[in-house]
Design an enzyme around this catalytic site. Sequence first.
Site, PDB file in Angstrom:
ATOM      1  N   ASP A  91       1.019  -1.261   0.363  1.00 44.79           N
ATOM      2  CA  ASP A  91       0.313  -0.075   0.387  1.00 44.79           C
ATOM      3  C   ASP A  91       1.233   0.788   0.195  1.00 44.79           C
ATOM      4  OD1 ASP A  91       0.876  -0.990   2.574  1.00 44.79           O
ATOM      5  OD2 ASP A  91      -0.774   0.850   3.491  1.00 44.79           O
ATOM      6  N   GLU A 117       0.102  -0.826   5.631  1.00 45.03           N
ATOM      7  CA  GLU A 117       1.521  -0.950   6.355  1.00 45.03           C
ATOM      8  C   GLU A 117       1.090   1.358   7.057  1.00 45.03           C
ATOM      9  OE1 GLU A 117       4.703   1.265   7.826  1.00 45.03           O
ATOM     10  OE2 GLU A 117       3.527   1.873   6.466  1.00 45.03           O
TER      11      GLU A 117
HETATM   12 ZN   LIG Z   1       7.408   2.582   4.188  1.00 48.06          ZN
END
Ligand SMILES: [Zn+2]
Length: 393
Positions: A84, A149
């Site tokens: 991501d 994340e």
């Molecule tokens: Zn990163």
Amino acid sequence: MSTAAAAPSFDPCDPVAVAQALIRCPSVTPEDGGALGVLEAALAPLGFVCHRLRFEEEGTAPVDNLYARLGREGPNFCFAGHTDVVPPGELKGWSLDPFAAEIHNGRLYGRGAVDMKGAIAAFVAAAARHVKAGGAPKGSISLLITGDEEGVAINGTRKVLDWMQAKGEKLDACVVGEPTNPKALGDMIKIGRRGSMTAFLTVHGAQGHVAYPHLADNPLPRLARMLAAITAEPLDAGTPHFQPSNLELTTIDVGNPAHNVIPAQGKATLNIRFNDLHTADTLLAWLRERLDRVGGSYELDHFVSGDSFLTPPGPLTELVADAAERVTGRRPEYSTTGGTSDARFIKNFCPVVEFGLVGQTMHKVDEHTALDDLTRLTDIYGEVLRNVFDRLG
Ligand SMILES: [Zn+2]
């Protein structure tokens, strides 16, 4: 689970081609945009057993993750990362389309080029070359790739690790591909991270007329004394591998528009980045001791984004440092600076260090990596794969 996949439309041994295929997937958290499919297409034909793991929790968006493993034996060496990316922001600010993965002047441009699709591509290419050169691992090579994340990190690495634990999947060592190098490839390996705690202080009093203070109780002088007390002295002087812990006041709020009213309460928020001398509990005790000395009625709420951790210099740090030195000619510094990463979850399962690309343009417009850095990072990861089972086995 899928064990077979169509041949990818790119050469998995070429880190630039893999990185371009990944950047062309608009995987702004929590969207996958096809990014994990690119990885499965590259890894499955090499013999990796791929598990797509979708997690969701009430009030959060579902997120896709991938755990891929080659080999059944231990030790299990893992590369961890996230596909991501943060949003590109104002498109007008970009010189090139953030999801076109164009190459210009020896650089690959696009959102995620350094944070951290480039590093994932480098590891995939290193693994592909390793396998094709006949270097079937003496243990196992695995990839733990999350799509959560840069967001709230609730349906990502933490849940994949829980899933792995439930299945008896053991990790023995892990490298996270975050962009750890400040200026040039080979600058820095992160061997730990500071912890982060945010605390919310509310000091209570009693509202009243400023001309009749004996009928009220103004909380603001106490709030001011409390904030002075907790900022009067540093938390510590640092430790061998950590800079000093730091407390920052981030806002003080009363929200009282009237000049003739004593407010009922005052609030302040603070964030502490802390080293291995502290835990959230010891920090709360440290704060309460100073707040209690001022006295009066107050509340203290908090949340912890991550505890501090350290992988002390040893076989894993040396393995990665030697590989980086062999390729770049420079020995990386061991550091614990910077923000948090998913290494904060992995450290509960195995020793973990972080090493990836150069971080200068991460989260910025015109994010890019030098093609030469991609090539050399692939060589560094390849060197790690060649040596890991002899040195950590
Ligand atoms: Zn990163």
